[in-house]
Each structure stands twice: as structure tokens, then as C-alpha cells.
Write an enzyme that holds these catalytic residues in place. Sequence first.
Site, PDB file in Angstrom:
ATOM      1  N   GLY A  44       0.838  -1.192   0.000  1.00 60.34           N
ATOM      2  CA  GLY A  44       0.000   0.000   0.000  1.00 60.34           C
ATOM      3  C   GLY A  44       0.872   1.241   0.000  1.00 60.34           C
ATOM      4  O   GLY A  44       2.000   1.208   0.495  1.00 60.34           O
ATOM      5  N   GLN A  64       2.695   9.959   1.164  1.00 60.47           N
ATOM      6  CA  GLN A  64       4.033   9.360   1.257  1.00 60.47           C
ATOM      7  C   GLN A  64       4.933   9.727   0.086  1.00 60.47           C
ATOM      8  O   GLN A  64       6.140   9.500   0.138  1.00 60.47           O
ATOM      9  CB  GLN A  64       3.934   7.829   1.361  1.00 60.47           C
ATOM     10  CG  GLN A  64       3.368   7.365   2.684  1.00 60.47           C
ATOM     11  CD  GLN A  64       3.289   5.854   2.728  1.00 60.47           C
ATOM     12  OE1 GLN A  64       2.346   5.273   2.219  1.00 60.47           O
ATOM     13  NE2 GLN A  64       4.291   5.219   3.312  1.00 60.47           N
ATOM     14  N   CYS A  92       5.815   0.024   7.693  1.00 59.40           N
ATOM     15  CA  CYS A  92       5.460   1.183   6.877  1.00 59.40           C
ATOM     16  C   CYS A  92       6.637   1.540   5.995  1.00 59.40           C
ATOM     17  O   CYS A  92       7.766   1.579   6.463  1.00 59.40           O
ATOM     18  CB  CYS A  92       5.113   2.363   7.791  1.00 59.40           C
ATOM     19  SG  CYS A  92       4.706   3.870   6.896  1.00 59.40           S
ATOM     20  N   LEU A  93       6.381   1.800   4.724  1.00 60.10           N
ATOM     21  CA  LEU A  93       7.468   2.161   3.803  1.00 60.10           C
ATOM     22  C   LEU A  93       8.143   3.468   4.222  1.00 60.10           C
ATOM     23  O   LEU A  93       9.275   3.731   3.840  1.00 60.10           O
ATOM     24  CB  LEU A  93       6.934   2.280   2.368  1.00 60.10           C
ATOM     25  CG  LEU A  93       6.443   0.974   1.732  1.00 60.10           C
ATOM     26  CD1 LEU A  93       5.868   1.253   0.348  1.00 60.10           C
ATOM     27  CD2 LEU A  93       7.565  -0.049   1.647  1.00 60.10           C
ATOM     28  N   HIS A 114      -4.263   1.476   7.751  1.00 60.21           N
ATOM     29  CA  HIS A 114      -2.925   2.067   7.752  1.00 60.21           C
ATOM     30  C   HIS A 114      -2.846   3.224   6.752  1.00 60.21           C
ATOM     31  O   HIS A 114      -2.324   4.299   7.063  1.00 60.21           O
ATOM     32  CB  HIS A 114      -1.894   0.973   7.413  1.00 60.21           C
ATOM     33  CG  HIS A 114      -0.481   1.448   7.395  1.00 60.21           C
ATOM     34  ND1 HIS A 114       0.421   1.156   8.396  1.00 60.21           N
ATOM     35  CD2 HIS A 114       0.196   2.197   6.502  1.00 60.21           C
ATOM     36  CE1 HIS A 114       1.583   1.720   8.109  1.00 60.21           C
ATOM     37  NE2 HIS A 114       1.473   2.360   6.951  1.00 60.21           N
ATOM     38  N   GLU A 115      -3.385   3.012   5.562  1.00 56.94           N
ATOM     39  CA  GLU A 115      -3.327   4.061   4.530  1.00 56.94           C
ATOM     40  C   GLU A 115      -4.223   5.242   4.893  1.00 56.94           C
ATOM     41  O   GLU A 115      -3.879   6.398   4.633  1.00 56.94           O
ATOM     42  CB  GLU A 115      -3.699   3.501   3.153  1.00 56.94           C
ATOM     43  CG  GLU A 115      -2.824   2.346   2.655  1.00 56.94           C
ATOM     44  CD  GLU A 115      -1.334   2.591   2.779  1.00 56.94           C
ATOM     45  OE1 GLU A 115      -0.880   3.746   2.631  1.00 56.94           O
ATOM     46  OE2 GLU A 115      -0.593   1.619   3.038  1.00 56.94           O
ATOM     47  N   HIS A 121      -2.349   7.578   7.068  1.00 61.41           N
ATOM     48  CA  HIS A 121      -1.423   8.452   6.327  1.00 61.41           C
ATOM     49  C   HIS A 121      -2.134   9.700   5.821  1.00 61.41           C
ATOM     50  O   HIS A 121      -1.570  10.793   5.822  1.00 61.41           O
ATOM     51  CB  HIS A 121      -0.825   7.705   5.132  1.00 61.41           C
ATOM     52  CG  HIS A 121       0.379   6.865   5.484  1.00 61.41           C
ATOM     53  ND1 HIS A 121       1.504   7.385   6.070  1.00 61.41           N
ATOM     54  CD2 HIS A 121       0.623   5.551   5.317  1.00 61.41           C
ATOM     55  CE1 HIS A 121       2.398   6.424   6.252  1.00 61.41           C
ATOM     56  NE2 HIS A 121       1.882   5.287   5.812  1.00 61.41           N
TER      57      HIS A 121
END
Length: 180
Positions: free
Chosen positions: A46, A51, A88-89, A130-131, A134
Site C-alpha cells: 500500500g 508518502q 510502513c514504507l 494504515h493508509e 497516512h
Amino acid sequence: MGTNAIRVIGDPVLRVKATEVTEITENLARLTQEMLSTMYSAPGIGLAATQVGVQKRLFVYDWGSGPGVLINPEIKDADGEWTFEEGCLSIPGLSWELLRPKQIHIVGVDLDGKEVSFEADELEARLFQHEMDHLDGVLLVDHLDEDQKREANKTLMGIGDSTVSPLPIVGESLGFSQSD
Ligand code: NI
């Protein structure tokens, strides 16, 4: 297909609340294509627009059932509890066991402007939550308990990123000096 640089923790852009998408333009469609290739090459499942430094309410995903784009997403309902190790990226190399709702009902708009609705469970539900975070400027580390925060602080400071603010630990002074 180009890719975008993924912003990492410490970058203030990750803390900004993104704004609604008002028009689905060709540029926006191109952005989602770039975000998907960025996500796949990371690799991740995702990626939110914030991000890659774009303050728009949209994210791309592929949790194993093909690429998807969700625009102006909104969680309508949440149920159950599920613990899962989440990464998380934007916080490379770290992950934590987190408890969140197990199932969610999420709605939004796809790239064609069509309203979509998903009853998501487990990994899919986790990914969407999670997204969504963000898009509201919330990061994984905001969900940690005190012990997890203490460990996270050691690691985040240890990687020498001076732009990373220590995570506040309630009722306790931090074990390292805060330069400002
Ligand atoms: Ni993330």
C-alpha cells in the site's frame, strides 16, 4: 513508468492532513500509476499520496488481489480486534505488533469516479486502516504503547536521522538529550 521518492519519518509532509480530491484528472491518474510502480518496487502492499509528498486523499494498494486505487476513502464501520505485525514504507526496516479492528467497511471512489464499497477483513482491513492514517498525518509510531515507543526511539535515533523527533512517552522523560 517513473517512480516517486518515498518520504520517510521526520519529513513534515507525512504529518499534514490531506485534502479531498475534487476532480479526477489525467494528472491524477498518472500519479496513481507512478505510485503503484513505486509501491511495487519498494516493495509494499500500500502507498498513500502523502508518502510521495502529494496532499490528496488517495492511496494505491495490492494486498494480493491486483492493483487498486481508492480516492476520498472513508471508513464507515469497524468491528472486532486483530493483532498483526505492521510496517510502513516511510519507517524503513521497523515493524510492530499492533491491535486494530479486524473488519472494516470502507467506501470511496475509483479512478472512473465510480463509488466503491468494500467489506474488508484482516490483512486487507489492516492495509486500508494504515493508509487512511497516512491521509490524516498519522504514522504507525503514533499507535505504539510506551514500551514499543521506548524501543522505537532508540532505533530511530540510532539511525542518525536528526530530523526525527523523539516520540513522546507519557509521564516519563526521554533517555537521550533532545537537540533543537
Ligand atoms: Ni505506511
